[in-house]
Structures are given as structure tokens and as C-alpha cells.
Design a protein around this motif. Structure first.
Motif, PDB file in Angstrom:
ATOM      1  N   PRO A  50       0.808  -1.224   0.000  1.00 11.82           N
ATOM      2  CA  PRO A  50       0.000   0.000   0.000  1.00 11.82           C
ATOM      3  C   PRO A  50       0.837   1.269   0.000  1.00 11.82           C
ATOM      4  O   PRO A  50       1.899   1.335   0.616  1.00 11.82           O
ATOM      5  N   VAL A  51       0.347   2.262  -0.715  1.00  8.19           N
ATOM      6  CA  VAL A  51       0.969   3.588  -0.777  1.00  8.19           C
ATOM      7  C   VAL A  51      -0.104   4.616  -0.420  1.00  8.19           C
ATOM      8  O   VAL A  51      -1.220   4.572  -0.947  1.00  8.19           O
ATOM      9  N   LEU A  52       0.221   5.532   0.475  1.00  8.70           N
ATOM     10  CA  LEU A  52      -0.708   6.590   0.858  1.00  8.70           C
ATOM     11  C   LEU A  52      -0.700   7.680  -0.209  1.00  8.70           C
ATOM     12  O   LEU A  52       0.367   8.125  -0.637  1.00  8.70           O
ATOM     13  N   VAL A  53      -1.889   8.089  -0.643  1.00  8.85           N
ATOM     14  CA  VAL A  53      -2.021   9.146  -1.644  1.00  8.85           C
ATOM     15  C   VAL A  53      -2.506  10.416  -0.958  1.00  8.85           C
ATOM     16  O   VAL A  53      -3.545  10.414  -0.285  1.00  8.85           O
ATOM     17  N   LEU A  54      -1.756  11.500  -1.133  1.00  6.96           N
ATOM     18  CA  LEU A  54      -2.120  12.803  -0.580  1.00  6.96           C
ATOM     19  C   LEU A  54      -2.628  13.708  -1.690  1.00  6.96           C
ATOM     20  O   LEU A  54      -2.171  13.627  -2.833  1.00  6.96           O
ATOM     21  N   ASN A  55      -3.564  14.574  -1.346  1.00  3.84           N
ATOM     22  CA  ASN A  55      -3.959  15.611  -2.279  1.00  3.84           C
ATOM     23  C   ASN A  55      -2.826  16.633  -2.388  1.00  3.84           C
ATOM     24  O   ASN A  55      -1.845  16.558  -1.639  1.00  3.84           O
ATOM     25  N   ALA A  56      -2.937  17.579  -3.291  1.00  9.70           N
ATOM     26  CA  ALA A  56      -1.897  18.600  -3.438  1.00  9.70           C
ATOM     27  C   ALA A  56      -1.716  19.401  -2.150  1.00  9.70           C
ATOM     28  O   ALA A  56      -0.650  19.965  -1.908  1.00  9.70           O
ATOM     29  N   ALA A  78       1.891  12.764  -9.977  1.00 11.29           N
ATOM     30  CA  ALA A  78       2.203  12.800  -8.553  1.00 11.29           C
ATOM     31  C   ALA A  78       3.709  12.758  -8.353  1.00 11.29           C
ATOM     32  O   ALA A  78       4.471  12.398  -9.272  1.00 11.29           O
ATOM     33  N   GLN A  79       4.127  13.118  -7.153  1.00  7.54           N
ATOM     34  CA  GLN A  79       5.541  13.000  -6.788  1.00  7.54           C
ATOM     35  C   GLN A  79       5.646  12.279  -5.455  1.00  7.54           C
ATOM     36  O   GLN A  79       4.710  12.288  -4.647  1.00  7.54           O
ATOM     37  N   ALA A  80       6.766  11.632  -5.231  1.00  2.66           N
ATOM     38  CA  ALA A  80       6.974  10.889  -3.990  1.00  2.66           C
ATOM     39  C   ALA A  80       7.297  11.855  -2.856  1.00  2.66           C
ATOM     40  O   ALA A  80       8.089  12.788  -3.016  1.00  2.66           O
ATOM     41  N   GLU A  81       6.681  11.626  -1.708  1.00  2.00           N
ATOM     42  CA  GLU A  81       6.989  12.396  -0.495  1.00  2.00           C
ATOM     43  C   GLU A  81       7.798  11.557   0.486  1.00  2.00           C
ATOM     44  O   GLU A  81       8.606  12.085   1.245  1.00  2.00           O
ATOM     45  N   PRO A  98       7.922   4.127  -3.711  1.00  2.00           N
ATOM     46  CA  PRO A  98       7.309   5.143  -2.850  1.00  2.00           C
ATOM     47  C   PRO A  98       6.481   4.531  -1.726  1.00  2.00           C
ATOM     48  O   PRO A  98       5.912   3.456  -1.863  1.00  2.00           O
ATOM     49  N   SER A  99       6.421   5.248  -0.616  1.00  2.00           N
ATOM     50  CA  SER A  99       5.543   4.888   0.494  1.00  2.00           C
ATOM     51  C   SER A  99       4.385   5.882   0.600  1.00  2.00           C
ATOM     52  O   SER A  99       3.273   5.517   0.966  1.00  2.00           O
ATOM     53  N   VAL A 100       4.675   7.153   0.279  1.00  2.00           N
ATOM     54  CA  VAL A 100       3.668   8.224   0.267  1.00  2.00           C
ATOM     55  C   VAL A 100       3.886   9.052  -0.991  1.00  2.00           C
ATOM     56  O   VAL A 100       5.023   9.425  -1.293  1.00  2.00           O
ATOM     57  N   LYS A 211       2.866  11.061  10.084  1.00  2.00           N
ATOM     58  CA  LYS A 211       2.806  12.518  10.164  1.00  2.00           C
ATOM     59  C   LYS A 211       1.738  13.109   9.246  1.00  2.00           C
ATOM     60  O   LYS A 211       1.355  14.264   9.394  1.00  2.00           O
ATOM     61  N   TYR A 212       1.234  12.296   8.293  1.00  2.00           N
ATOM     62  CA  TYR A 212       0.175  12.761   7.419  1.00  2.00           C
ATOM     63  C   TYR A 212      -1.214  12.372   7.911  1.00  2.00           C
ATOM     64  O   TYR A 212      -2.212  12.941   7.481  1.00  2.00           O
TER      65      TYR A 212
END
Length: 215
Positions: A50-56, A78-81, A98-100, A211-212
Motif C-alpha cells: 500500500p501507498v498513501l495518496v495525498l492531495n496537493a 504525482a511525486q513521492a513524499e 514510494p511509500s507516500v 505525520k500525514y
């Protein structure tokens, strides 16, 4: 009912795989080809992590698989955080996993329930049979109508639960009470609140997510 893919929204607020840059069956093009080359048999399980997807805006909005996350990155969506230590290899390149990830353009997410589907029912119930409370692979689970269709039971969030084949056969065309079975929890719609709960549950296994998800 067919399985849903991981969904997002397009510019008109509609849920669609393409809005997330996700490859769809039969799609063609360089990005789809490149993502396919990243997958090797030895890395198959890693590509499903699983990878967490964040909005902009850094708001968590979804969970997807590594493979799909890398498609989004290759397409420039998207870009990796946050990154895993692991890598996957194509013929010419090594790619960090990527993880996030974070979407580069803001997506409006309607405050509404997800589409009713087998995949979303299993996700809501965490691949757990709601009668024997055992966890199964998706292929070993079916959907059960709590109130049988022969009794007027409808295919709704409140009347469908994940169920193993053994419990499904034991229950038959009866209510749980008639079959001597008890529901683990009352079924309910898959809302944004449910999604956030699942994200936090998965986040406990990956400290990079915390942290997200936890403020």
C-alpha cells in the motif's frame, strides 16, 4: 457486481480511474508500457504494497498499490513524499519504491459514500468474514445478503457483508438468527470517515505515513 478500481475524481467531480492517472485494461502508451517493465516476478508482492495518496494540499485521500503509484509518478501526476528502502529494476534503471505520494494538482473529493461494489464491501469489512471473524484472501470470500433476497433483502451497504464460503453455505437462505449465526458488526456504508479509519489502521504499520494521518 464487478470490482472497483482505486478511484479519484476528474475536473467535473466524477469518480474515474483516469483522473488519478491510473492505467486501465487495454490502455496503451509509453507510460503504461514503462510501468509494465518495472514489474518482475520476484517483486510482485512489493508492487502490491500500500501507498498513501495525498492531495496537493497534503490531505490524505486514498490508498493505492505501489504499481499504480509509480504509474502516477511516471505520468507526472504525482511525486513521492516518502520512499521505501527497496528498489525495483527495469532493463535500464533502478527505481525507488514510494511509500507516500502527493498529487501535483488539487482534486476535489466529494463528501459522499463510495460506489457499492464487491471490492469496497471486502475493503470495508477488512477481508474478514462477518460471521466466523476469520481473515481470508479476497478469492476465498463472497458477499452475503444479511436478509436473503428471497425475503426482500436488497443489495445495499446495510444488507451486504463479506462472508467465507463455509459460513455462506451454513447460512443458506436464512437470516443470521435463523441459522444460529451472529454478525461481527452491523454493516454500514463506506464513507470518507471509514476511509480515514482504514488509512490510520494501515498507517500503524508504516511510520512514514503517521505525520500525514495523525495531527
Amino acid at each position: 457486481m464487478g470490482a472497483n478500481r482505486h478511484m479519484s475524481v476528474d475536473s467535473r467531480g466524477r469518480y474515474t480511474p483516469e483522473a488519478m492517472g491510473e492505467a486501465t485494461p487495454g490502455s496503451e502508451g509509453p507510460a503504461g508500457s514503462r510501468s509494465h517493465n518495472l514489474i518482475s516476478p520476484r517483486r510482485a508482492s512489493l508492487m502490491q504494497e500500500p501507498v498513501l495518496v495525498l492531495n496537493a494540499t497534503y490531505e490524505p485521500i486514498n490508498v493505492t498499490a505501489v504499481r499504480r503509484a509509480m504509474v502516477l509518478m511516471l505520468k507526472g501526476v504525482a511525486q513521492a513524499e516518502e520512499m521505501h528502502n527497496a528498489e525495483v529494476h527495469s532493463a535500464a534503471h533502478a527505481h525507488k519504491v514510494p511509500s507516500v505520494i502527493r498529487l501535483l494538482a488539487y482534486r476535489h473529493i466529494p463528501q459522499q459514500s463510495r460506489a457499492l461494489s464487491r471490492k469496497n464491501i471486502l475493503l470495508r469489512d477488512r477481508n474478514t468474514c462477518q460471521f466466523c471473524v476469520r481473515v481470508f484472501p479476497s478469492s476465498e470470500l463472497t458477499l452475503d445478503h444479511v436478509v436473503p433476497r428471497s425475503r426482500g433483502g436488497r443489495s445495499t451497504w446495510e444488507n451486504l457483508v463479506a462472508c467465507c464460503y463455509r459460513c455462506n453455505n451454513n447460512k443458506g437462505d436464512r437470516t443470521p438468527e435463523e441459522a444460529g449465526l451472529k454478525l461481527a458488526r452491523k454493516p454500514r456504508p463506506f464513507t470518507l470517515h471509514t476511509s480515514r479509519q482504514l488509512m490510520r489502521l494501515i498507517g500503524h504499520r508504516d511510520e512514514r505515513w503517521r505525520k500525514y494521518l495523525f495531527y
